[in-house]
Scaffold this motif. Structure first.
Motif, PDB file in Angstrom:
ATOM      1  N   ILE A  60       6.220 -12.214  -2.691  1.00 35.76           N
ATOM      2  CA  ILE A  60       7.072 -11.871  -1.561  1.00 35.76           C
ATOM      3  C   ILE A  60       6.791 -10.421  -1.183  1.00 35.76           C
ATOM      4  O   ILE A  60       6.969  -9.516  -2.011  1.00 35.76           O
ATOM      5  CB  ILE A  60       8.562 -12.065  -1.916  1.00 35.76           C
ATOM      6  N   LYS A  61       6.298 -10.235   0.044  1.00 37.10           N
ATOM      7  CA  LYS A  61       5.982  -8.894   0.555  1.00 37.10           C
ATOM      8  C   LYS A  61       5.083  -8.109  -0.393  1.00 37.10           C
ATOM      9  O   LYS A  61       5.329  -6.944  -0.686  1.00 37.10           O
ATOM     10  CB  LYS A  61       7.252  -8.128   0.874  1.00 37.10           C
ATOM     11  N   GLY A  62       4.055  -8.768  -0.922  1.00 42.45           N
ATOM     12  CA  GLY A  62       3.062  -8.092  -1.741  1.00 42.45           C
ATOM     13  C   GLY A  62       3.420  -7.928  -3.205  1.00 42.45           C
ATOM     14  O   GLY A  62       2.732  -7.204  -3.927  1.00 42.45           O
ATOM     15  N   VAL A  63       4.477  -8.594  -3.661  1.00 40.71           N
ATOM     16  CA  VAL A  63       4.907  -8.467  -5.056  1.00 40.71           C
ATOM     17  C   VAL A  63       5.254  -9.852  -5.608  1.00 40.71           C
ATOM     18  O   VAL A  63       5.982 -10.612  -4.969  1.00 40.71           O
ATOM     19  CB  VAL A  63       6.150  -7.556  -5.180  1.00 40.71           C
ATOM     20  N   THR A  99       5.296  -7.612  -9.975  1.00 37.08           N
ATOM     21  CA  THR A  99       3.873  -7.361 -10.154  1.00 37.08           C
ATOM     22  C   THR A  99       3.194  -7.337  -8.791  1.00 37.08           C
ATOM     23  O   THR A  99       3.213  -8.341  -8.086  1.00 37.08           O
ATOM     24  CB  THR A  99       3.242  -8.471 -11.024  1.00 37.08           C
ATOM     25  N   PRO A 100       2.614  -6.198  -8.394  1.00 41.09           N
ATOM     26  CA  PRO A 100       1.958  -6.137  -7.082  1.00 41.09           C
ATOM     27  C   PRO A 100       0.808  -7.138  -6.982  1.00 41.09           C
ATOM     28  O   PRO A 100       0.097  -7.383  -7.958  1.00 41.09           O
ATOM     29  CB  PRO A 100       1.408  -4.707  -7.014  1.00 41.09           C
ATOM     30  N   LYS A 101       0.639  -7.701  -5.797  1.00 42.77           N
ATOM     31  CA  LYS A 101      -0.448  -8.641  -5.545  1.00 42.77           C
ATOM     32  C   LYS A 101      -0.852  -8.535  -4.079  1.00 42.77           C
ATOM     33  O   LYS A 101      -0.018  -8.671  -3.193  1.00 42.77           O
ATOM     34  CB  LYS A 101       0.010 -10.076  -5.868  1.00 42.77           C
ATOM     35  N   ARG A 102      -2.135  -8.275  -3.853  1.00 40.71           N
ATOM     36  CA  ARG A 102      -2.630  -8.189  -2.478  1.00 40.71           C
ATOM     37  C   ARG A 102      -2.577  -9.547  -1.803  1.00 40.71           C
ATOM     38  O   ARG A 102      -2.641 -10.589  -2.457  1.00 40.71           O
ATOM     39  CB  ARG A 102      -4.060  -7.661  -2.456  1.00 40.71           C
ATOM     40  N   ALA A 103      -2.518  -9.517  -0.485  1.00 42.03           N
ATOM     41  CA  ALA A 103      -2.429 -10.741   0.305  1.00 42.03           C
ATOM     42  C   ALA A 103      -3.690 -11.594   0.128  1.00 42.03           C
ATOM     43  O   ALA A 103      -4.786 -11.086  -0.113  1.00 42.03           O
ATOM     44  CB  ALA A 103      -2.242 -10.398   1.777  1.00 42.03           C
ATOM     45  N   GLU A 132       9.665  -3.858  -1.405  1.00 43.43           N
ATOM     46  CA  GLU A 132       8.898  -2.614  -1.278  1.00 43.43           C
ATOM     47  C   GLU A 132       9.172  -1.671  -2.453  1.00 43.43           C
ATOM     48  O   GLU A 132       8.263  -1.041  -2.975  1.00 43.43           O
ATOM     49  CB  GLU A 132       9.224  -1.893   0.043  1.00 43.43           C
ATOM     50  N   LEU A 133      10.446  -1.591  -2.881  1.00 45.44           N
ATOM     51  CA  LEU A 133      10.791  -0.736  -4.014  1.00 45.44           C
ATOM     52  C   LEU A 133      10.224  -1.325  -5.306  1.00 45.44           C
ATOM     53  O   LEU A 133       9.684  -0.601  -6.137  1.00 45.44           O
ATOM     54  CB  LEU A 133      12.310  -0.577  -4.116  1.00 45.44           C
ATOM     55  N   SER A 134      10.312  -2.648  -5.472  1.00 45.76           N
ATOM     56  CA  SER A 134       9.723  -3.296  -6.653  1.00 45.76           C
ATOM     57  C   SER A 134       8.234  -3.010  -6.737  1.00 45.76           C
ATOM     58  O   SER A 134       7.694  -2.724  -7.813  1.00 45.76           O
ATOM     59  CB  SER A 134       9.955  -4.808  -6.599  1.00 45.76           C
ATOM     60  N   LYS A 135       7.573  -3.069  -5.598  1.00 47.24           N
ATOM     61  CA  LYS A 135       6.120  -2.821  -5.556  1.00 47.24           C
ATOM     62  C   LYS A 135       5.811  -1.377  -5.943  1.00 47.24           C
ATOM     63  O   LYS A 135       4.908  -1.119  -6.746  1.00 47.24           O
ATOM     64  CB  LYS A 135       5.595  -3.121  -4.148  1.00 47.24           C
TER      65      LYS A 135
END
Length: 143
Positions: A60-63, A99-103, A132-135
């Motif tokens: 969700i939104k890169g995370v 956990t960040p993850k690219r699209a 966004e904060l999690s990322k």
């Protein structure tokens, strides 16, 4: 012996975990027996490994923020007559370490070893941080 593998999937248009849960509570997002499902054009070649204890990990939104155990893969024929795969999941979302993850497009396989850990039981009901904060926190090693 069948191994286990997970799926990684973007939750397009979702703002947060609560938004994904709200979508899954709609009739459109459910199988005939009321299970949340995700319909995809491609049938996973590793389907036996997915239904052997695998989950969909939702980005969700890169995370990567949550997951759902996969119960079965159903055939789904749309109004256009095209055969698709309905990935039916256990109801409820299990929050995981952000956990960040690219699209990416479609879905990807995710090994058991690379999957983010579930948040401890006491943190499952906490209000989720904005993606966004999690990322940003995950990027500096704070989860």
């Amino acid at each position: 012996m069948t191994k286990t593998v997970h799926l990684l999937k973007l939750s397009v248009g979702t703002e947060d975990v609560a938004g994904l849960a709200a979508w899954q509570s709609t009739k459109r997002a459910q199988s005939d027996d009321g299970l949340p499902r995700h319909i995809t054009r491609m049938w996973p070649k590793r389907g036996d490994e997915i239904v052997n204890g695998g989950s969909i990990f939702w980005v969700i939104k890169g995370v990567i923020l949550c997951r759902q155990p996969v119960l079965r893969l159903d055939e789904y024929i749309g109004a256009d007559g095209i055969r698709r795969c309905a990935i039916c999941c256990k109801p409820g979302l299990i929050r995981v370490a952000a956990t960040p993850k690219r699209a990416f497009q479609g879905w990807r396989y995710l090994s058991v070893d690379d999957a983010p850990a579930d948040l401890p039981q006491g943190r499952q009901s906490e209000e989720a941080l904005p993606p966004e904060l999690s990322k940003a926190l995950a990027a500096i090693g704070v989860r």
